[in-house]
Design a protein around this motif. Structure first.
Motif, PDB file in Angstrom:
ATOM      1  N   GLU A   1     -37.870 -43.113  24.036  1.00 43.95           N
ATOM      2  CA  GLU A   1     -36.425 -43.241  23.881  1.00 43.95           C
ATOM      3  C   GLU A   1     -35.989 -44.700  23.948  1.00 43.95           C
ATOM      4  O   GLU A   1     -35.112 -45.135  23.193  1.00 43.95           O
ATOM      5  CB  GLU A   1     -35.712 -42.423  24.966  1.00 43.95           C
ATOM      6  N   LEU A   2     -36.611 -45.472  24.851  1.00 44.24           N
ATOM      7  CA  LEU A   2     -36.274 -46.888  24.948  1.00 44.24           C
ATOM      8  C   LEU A   2     -36.667 -47.629  23.678  1.00 44.24           C
ATOM      9  O   LEU A   2     -35.916 -48.475  23.184  1.00 44.24           O
ATOM     10  CB  LEU A   2     -36.971 -47.508  26.160  1.00 44.24           C
ATOM     11  N   LEU A   3     -37.827 -47.310  23.127  1.00 43.98           N
ATOM     12  CA  LEU A   3     -38.255 -47.925  21.867  1.00 43.98           C
ATOM     13  C   LEU A   3     -37.286 -47.602  20.742  1.00 43.98           C
ATOM     14  O   LEU A   3     -36.964 -48.454  19.910  1.00 43.98           O
ATOM     15  CB  LEU A   3     -39.661 -47.453  21.505  1.00 43.98           C
ATOM     16  N   SER A   4     -36.832 -46.367  20.710  1.00 40.72           N
ATOM     17  CA  SER A   4     -35.869 -45.960  19.690  1.00 40.72           C
ATOM     18  C   SER A   4     -34.583 -46.773  19.811  1.00 40.72           C
ATOM     19  O   SER A   4     -34.012 -47.215  18.806  1.00 40.72           O
ATOM     20  CB  SER A   4     -35.577 -44.462  19.834  1.00 40.72           C
TER      21      SER A   4
ATOM     22  N   TRP B   1     -33.992 -45.987  32.752  1.00 37.54           N
ATOM     23  CA  TRP B   1     -34.606 -45.323  31.597  1.00 37.54           C
ATOM     24  C   TRP B   1     -35.605 -44.281  32.075  1.00 37.54           C
ATOM     25  O   TRP B   1     -36.719 -44.170  31.560  1.00 37.54           O
ATOM     26  CB  TRP B   1     -35.224 -46.352  30.653  1.00 37.54           C
ATOM     27  N   ILE B   2     -35.165 -43.520  33.075  1.00 37.48           N
ATOM     28  CA  ILE B   2     -35.924 -42.366  33.557  1.00 37.48           C
ATOM     29  C   ILE B   2     -35.088 -41.099  33.387  1.00 37.48           C
ATOM     30  O   ILE B   2     -35.533 -40.124  32.807  1.00 37.48           O
ATOM     31  CB  ILE B   2     -36.337 -42.550  35.029  1.00 37.48           C
ATOM     32  N   GLU B   3     -33.849 -41.171  33.856  1.00 35.81           N
ATOM     33  CA  GLU B   3     -32.952 -40.020  33.749  1.00 35.81           C
ATOM     34  C   GLU B   3     -31.699 -40.308  32.931  1.00 35.81           C
ATOM     35  O   GLU B   3     -31.354 -39.560  32.022  1.00 35.81           O
ATOM     36  CB  GLU B   3     -32.542 -39.557  35.142  1.00 35.81           C
TER      37      GLU B   3
ATOM     38  N   TYR C   1     -27.996 -43.321  25.686  1.00 32.02           N
ATOM     39  CA  TYR C   1     -28.915 -42.820  24.666  1.00 32.02           C
ATOM     40  C   TYR C   1     -28.605 -41.374  24.300  1.00 32.02           C
ATOM     41  O   TYR C   1     -28.621 -41.005  23.121  1.00 32.02           O
ATOM     42  CB  TYR C   1     -30.362 -42.941  25.165  1.00 32.02           C
ATOM     43  N   GLU C   2     -28.325 -40.538  25.295  1.00 29.10           N
ATOM     44  CA  GLU C   2     -28.081 -39.120  25.028  1.00 29.10           C
ATOM     45  C   GLU C   2     -26.870 -38.924  24.120  1.00 29.10           C
ATOM     46  O   GLU C   2     -26.836 -37.982  23.329  1.00 29.10           O
ATOM     47  CB  GLU C   2     -27.893 -38.358  26.342  1.00 29.10           C
TER      48      GLU C   2
ATOM     49  N   ALA D   1     -28.040 -41.058  16.001  1.00 23.75           N
ATOM     50  CA  ALA D   1     -27.857 -42.144  15.034  1.00 23.75           C
ATOM     51  C   ALA D   1     -28.965 -43.193  15.096  1.00 23.75           C
ATOM     52  O   ALA D   1     -28.974 -44.121  14.276  1.00 23.75           O
ATOM     53  CB  ALA D   1     -26.512 -42.816  15.264  1.00 23.75           C
ATOM     54  N   LEU D   2     -29.916 -43.052  16.029  1.00 27.12           N
ATOM     55  CA  LEU D   2     -30.943 -44.071  16.210  1.00 27.12           C
ATOM     56  C   LEU D   2     -32.138 -43.825  15.317  1.00 27.12           C
ATOM     57  O   LEU D   2     -32.516 -42.687  15.034  1.00 27.12           O
ATOM     58  CB  LEU D   2     -31.400 -44.116  17.672  1.00 27.12           C
ATOM     59  N   ILE D   3     -32.770 -44.921  14.895  1.00 29.41           N
ATOM     60  CA  ILE D   3     -33.982 -44.827  14.095  1.00 29.41           C
ATOM     61  C   ILE D   3     -35.175 -44.643  15.017  1.00 29.41           C
ATOM     62  O   ILE D   3     -35.124 -44.950  16.197  1.00 29.41           O
ATOM     63  CB  ILE D   3     -34.180 -46.093  13.224  1.00 29.41           C
TER      64      ILE D   3
END
Length: 276
Positions: free
Chosen positions: A24-27, A224-226, A243-244, A249-251
């Motif tokens: 998710e962080l990479l995204s 970036w855990i929960e 992020y949620e 919309a993220l690649i």
């Protein structure tokens, strides 16, 4: 197209633990083009580091950050308690990467005080073994939570956060978070800082704090855990990225080969041993 962002603050990634949400962080990172990236502590969880568990996606996070720096992004790594072994190096700079324990930065005439925040945690300062045990227990709780959420998803139900429920149910945890935020804010006001930005407590927040001596904006980048959150500064204003809320919309970040792994494994081992 990647979003242009002047400055991004992320913290509490905890690479090397089961709870880390590296994909998710990479995204998120691959969807933005920041001019400055501030890593506000606990990025690599050196407390719980073990060579047997450091997945490829965790390595890709580090590689992506190094690539950002290579491309000209100013990366500042502020040390936290889980990566405190880096503190012995003091302030260092290599290329576009700066390692430091705290940061003062002026943004459009406003003073921003940025640090991880574990200095306010008595368990870290006086009973470190207990804090490390708590970190291990938290990682196990996240593992259990992942299993629970997998089952809930299969049943078509919403995900559930065990740790959030525990924090919300325990008065001492709520008081600790409130005291942490108030202490950081009051110190910022006394030192005439306009903003104070922390991590550590995994509690995303942007709020104004006022006292008889003045006011400031307290902010926490979350984790970036929960929570999967970051702070973004652009066009003269701070915003919380979730992020949620934005993931649709993220690649997606493409997979990388493992040729980067051997060198990074050696680097991490040297940090643990204290040989560099």
């Amino acid at each position: 197209m990647k979003r242009e962002v002047e400055l991004v603050v992320i913290s509490d990634v905890h690479l090397g633990t089961y709870g880390c949400r590296s994909e998710e962080l990479l995204s998120y990172l691959s969807s933005i083009n920041p001019r400055k990236l501030i890593l506000n502590g606990d990025i690599i969880d050196i407390w719980q580091f073990r060579k047997s568990y450091f997945p490829e996606s965790h390595l890709r996070v580090l590689k992506y950050i190094l690539d950002l720096a290579y491309q000209g992004c100013e990366v500042t790594y502020i040390t936290g308690n889980h990566d405190e072994m880096l503190r012995k190096f003091g302030k260092m700079q290599f290329g576009h990467i700066t390692l430091t324990n705290r940061l003062l930065i002026d943004l459009d005439g406003k003073k921003n005080w940025i640090f991880h925040g574990d200095v306010f945690d008595a368990s870290i300062q006086h009973t470190k073994w207990l804090a490390k045990l708590g970190g291990w227990g938290y990682d196990r709780l996240i593992q259990l939570n992942n299993v629970v959420n997998w089952a809930l998803t299969k049943l078509g139900r919403e995900k559930y956060s065990l740790s959030k429920q525990i924090k919300n149910s325990v008065k001492k945890a709520i008081k600790f978070i409130s005291d942490f935020e108030d202490t950081a804010s009051h110190l910022a006001i006394e030192n005439k800082y306009d903003y104070v930005i922390c991590g550590h407590i995994h509690q995303p927040q942007i709020r104004k704090v006022e006292t008889k001596k003045g006011s400031c904006i307290y902010m926490n980048s979350g984790d970036w855990i929960e929570n999967l959150t970051a702070l973004e500064y652009d066009n003269g204003a701070w915003e919380m990225f979730s992020y949620e809320e934005k993931k649709a919309a993220l690649i997606q970040y493409p997979a990388e080969s493992m040729k980067f792994r051997n060198n990074l494994d050696e680097l991490l081992e040297n940090i643990i041993k204290g040989t560099i």
